[in-house]
Structures are given as C-alpha cells and as structure tokens.
Write an enzyme that holds these catalytic residues in place. Structure first.
Site, PDB file in Angstrom:
ATOM      1  N   GLU A   6       0.836  -1.108  -0.231  1.00  0.00           N
ATOM      2  CA  GLU A   6       0.109   0.047  -0.001  1.00  0.00           C
ATOM      3  C   GLU A   6       0.919   1.242  -0.074  1.00  0.00           C
ATOM      4  O   GLU A   6       1.759   1.335   0.689  1.00  0.00           O
ATOM      5  CB  GLU A   6      -0.917  -0.008   1.404  1.00  0.00           C
ATOM      6  CG  GLU A   6      -1.738   1.214   1.295  1.00  0.00           C
ATOM      7  CD  GLU A   6      -2.527   1.294   2.719  1.00  0.00           C
ATOM      8  OE1 GLU A   6      -2.997   0.163   3.003  1.00  0.00           O
ATOM      9  OE2 GLU A   6      -2.866   2.171   3.111  1.00  0.00           O
ATOM     10  N   GLU A  32      -2.683  11.272   3.418  1.00  0.00           N
ATOM     11  CA  GLU A  32      -3.452  11.040   4.520  1.00  0.00           C
ATOM     12  C   GLU A  32      -3.640  12.521   5.208  1.00  0.00           C
ATOM     13  O   GLU A  32      -2.616  12.924   5.422  1.00  0.00           O
ATOM     14  CB  GLU A  32      -3.394  10.069   5.185  1.00  0.00           C
ATOM     15  CG  GLU A  32      -3.640   8.681   4.569  1.00  0.00           C
ATOM     16  CD  GLU A  32      -3.273   7.462   5.573  1.00  0.00           C
ATOM     17  OE1 GLU A  32      -4.311   6.804   6.135  1.00  0.00           O
ATOM     18  OE2 GLU A  32      -2.116   7.310   5.990  1.00  0.00           O
TER      19      GLU A  32
END
Length: 444
Positions: free
Chosen positions: A142, A147
């Site tokens: 990932e 974020e």
C-alpha cells in the site's frame, strides 16, 4: 552480488524522468452526476475496513458527485446509513477505486485536492497492489500518497504499508504547511515511483523518500501494478472519532487525478528480483556492545545493551530500519556509505540513546558528530551520567538524509567509566525528525 551491482549502475545512469500522461480525470460534467463508472468502481458498506471506521460507503451520486465546475466532491454526512451488508452506521461517505479499470506499475501519481477539517475526518488518496485478492493486505503493498486527519489540518502524511511494517508500524513521514496555511485550500499531492525508490511531494516539495534499503529486513512489495483509491473515512484509530466540535457535512474536493509513466525508465525484472534478494541476504549481525575507550570513534548504532529504559528510550518498540539490531527499539537505517554502515534515524522528541565510555583522562574534549537532515534538523544535547553537559545543539540542513556533514561541540569528561547519552530535544516540524546520526568521534 555482481548482478545487484550491475543493476545499481544501470539505475544510477538512468536518464531524468520523461513523463508521459497515461491517465487523466478532470471531473468535467453536469453538477450532481456520479463520477464515471467506467473508471471508478466502489467499495461499499460499513465494515470499518480494518480501522474501526464509523461510515458506511455508498454507491451512485449520493456521497460522490461532480459539482459542475470541474471538481469531484466526496461528501461525508452525519446520518443513519445501512448498506447492503446490513451494518448500521451513523455516517455516510464514499470510497472510489480503479481496480478493474486502471492499474500501473511505476510512474507519477498526482491529485490536486482541497481537504476537510475537523476532529474525526480522514480523507485519503492512495494506491493498493493489484494482487490484493491473492496476496491479501499488507502483502500486496500500500502506498499512501496523502492522508490527512482533520484535527491537524496543516499536516499531510505519506506512508508505505507492507509485510512487517503495516498499520501503526507503517513507514512514513509528514509534511507541515507554513504557519497560517491549511489544506482546506487546494494543494497538489504526488508520488514518483520507480524500482529504486518512492518519493513523496506536496506542492512540488519532496518531503519523504523510501528505498528497498530503508525498509529494513522486510519485503519490498512495490514492483507490480497498483490501482488508485480516493476515499473519505470518518473516525477510526488514526484520526480519532468526531465530537461535538465537528461540523457536518464535510467535503473532500478533487480538482484532478493524473498519472504519468516515465518514457526513459528501463529495468529488468530479473535484476530487480536479484538485487532485492541480495539486500535481504546481506544483513549484518550485531556482535555485542563494548565499552568505548575515549579518545575514540564509534558508530551511533553501537549503543550499550540493556534495552528500553536502560540503553535507550524510543517512542515505539520496533526498529523501523531493521537491518542492524532488529530486536531493539532504536530505529537504525543504512547510511549509504561504506563506514559506518548504519545510522540512528527516525529520531523523535524525548528519545535518547546511551553509550558506556571509559575515559582515559579528565579533560575538555571535542565531540565531532556525523549527521544528516533533509531540511533544517531538530535539536539535541549530551548528558554524562544523566547530567546535562551541553546546551541544545541545532542539527543543520545537510541536503538529504544520507548527505553527511560533521558538526562539533565541546565536552568536559572526567576520567573513568561513565555513561554518555544523546538526548533528542525537538523535531523539525516539516520532517517530523531530529535528524540522522551515524558516527561520533571524541578527541582532545
């Protein structure tokens, strides 16, 4: 080792990137319509997605729609929602992904976005390995391009998750906007990814880079295609849950998503596989700490034994770098030079490391530290037998995490056996670290 060296030489001679666009979504279309279903699939429901999230993801244009001005809106709402999975949640939102329509190995992935703010909101732009159905997570890999947790509206996070370094042990860094700015205005987030490294950017400023060497003794699972995900989560372990201060609805606004390939990139899968295998096979073994004679020179990675609270204090229990002393909590990476081969890194405010010294003569000594930082570093000081013996020392900008520079300070050391500590006082808020430390030379 010959194959790995040949691969490194080829990679080092690689031409600068020549970016060629392979994917573009500018979200033009009538207001209120759903994003193109021929590009964007959906993850649905309220299962919490491994993070104890509080939303139920919906389909169609309910929580993700075009605004008629060239933007995609992903809107989170505080409203009772139950999806086809039968799980009732107090919030609705959307999660879009391209797994069946677009994947790519290597390249530049970029989005321009305006982000929400408020406790418990968690927008993200990220990539997931296209073999997730077979390998599962985190074995598929990932790459979190962006974020942001709403309680920190001026901080962006970029992180890798893979086998041995997933969840709260993901390897990442953060970028903090200058004072007075936040991500509730448009900013551009991207990664550049090739066989040698993954590099994170905010508004063109590189703030993080990881390579196969810097993830330690773990698998580098980033040599296959990945797909794109845009989602807006509510609550969970990372951002915390909303409270009465959080306003609703909240919007994540996406101006565009673009992907490029590097037309100049050349690589050979066999060389990549061999280089990664050699990397894992050539980990050094720690042979025990020794008392250090002063005057003398020693590696910062050769701190005393005794573990947390005795030999060091580290804010997490894992050695993030992992190549040397992998069972210790101190974060150790490879220095990129022949000697010393390792450095203490990922240093945080309040952490410290200790060394046992045998000082031959009471005297004033010069301590020369070999350090590195990308951007201005943080501050640290020395202690002898837990007594502060220097003022705070500013670690300079050396031009990169493996661009080493010597700095000096003066120490008065009494003869005999003593403990020397490096105490990390403050991080650079831009990088989230004090700096990297690879060697100390104490001389008269």
């Amino acid at each position: 080792m010959l194959t790995a060296l040949v691969f490194f030489a080829i990679a080092s001679m690689q031409e600068p990137p020549k970016w060629v666009e392979t994917f573009k979504q500018d979200f033009s279309g009538p207001a209120g319509t759903a994003p193109d279903p021929n590009i964007w699939g959906r993850d649905l429901g309220g299962e919490g997605f491994g993070n104890n999230e509080l939303e139920s993801y919906t389909d169609g244009a309910k929580n993700s729609f075009l605004d008629g001005k060239g933007n995609l809106i992903i809107e989170a709402r505080k409203e009772p929602t139950k999806g086809a999975d039968g799980i009732a949640r107090d919030y609705s939102s959307a999660r879009l992904q391209t797994s069946k329509h677009f994947t790519q190995r290597y390249g530049k992935f970029e989005a321009r976005m305006k982000l929400p703010k408020g406790k418990g909101v968690w927008p993200a732009f990220w990539l997931l390995g296209d073999n997730s159905g077979k390998k599962g997570w985190p074995g598929c890999g990932e790459i979190d391009i962006l974020e942001m947790v709403g309680r920190l509206p001026n901080v962006a996070h970029g992180t890798l998750h893979g086998p041995g370094y997933s969840g709260d042990k993901g390897i990442g860094n953060r970028y903090t906007l200058p004072a007075g700015q936040s991500f509730d205005d448009f900013h551009t987030f991207s990664v550049e990814w090739d066989p040698k490294s993954i590099r994170w950017y905010c508004d063109g400023h590189k703030y993080h880079e990881l390579t196969p060497k810097t993830i330690g003794p773990h698998d580098w699972v980033y040599d296959h295609p990945f797909f794109i995900i845009l989602n807006f989560a509510v609550g969970g372990g990372f951002p915390g849950n909303p409270d009465e201060t959080t306003s609703w609805p909240q919007r994540m606004t996406v101006d565009y998503v673009k992907v490029y390939k590097d037309a100049n990139l050349k690589y050979n899968d066999a060389d990549i596989t061999k280089a990664n295998a050699d990397r894992l096979a050539n980990r050094a073994e720690f042979k025990g700490a020794k008392t250090i004679s002063i005057p003398g020179t020693f590696s910062t990675a050769d701190f005393k034994e005794g573990g947390e609270g005795v030999a060091y204090h580290d804010l997490d229990s894992e050695n993030i770098g992992g190549f040397y002393r992998p069972n210790e909590g101190v974060d150790i990476g490879e220095s990129g030079v022949a000697s010393p081969k390792y450095n203490v890194g990922w240093t945080k405010t309040g952490e410290w490391i200790a060394y046992d010294l045998n000082v031959t003569k009471t005297a004033a000594y010069t301590a020369t530290l070999t350090v590195a930082a990308e951007g201005m570093g943080g501050k640290f000081h020395f202690e002898v037998d837990r007594q502060k013996v220097t003022e705070q020392i500013q670690l300079p900008d050396t031009g990169g995490w493996q661009k080493w520079k010597d700095i000096e300070t003066r120490l008065t050391l009494p003869a005999g056996n003593h403990e020397l500590r490096i105490v990390f006082d403050s991080e650079n808020p831009q990088s989230g670290a004090v700096g990297n430390f690879t060697q100390i030379r104490i001389s008269r």
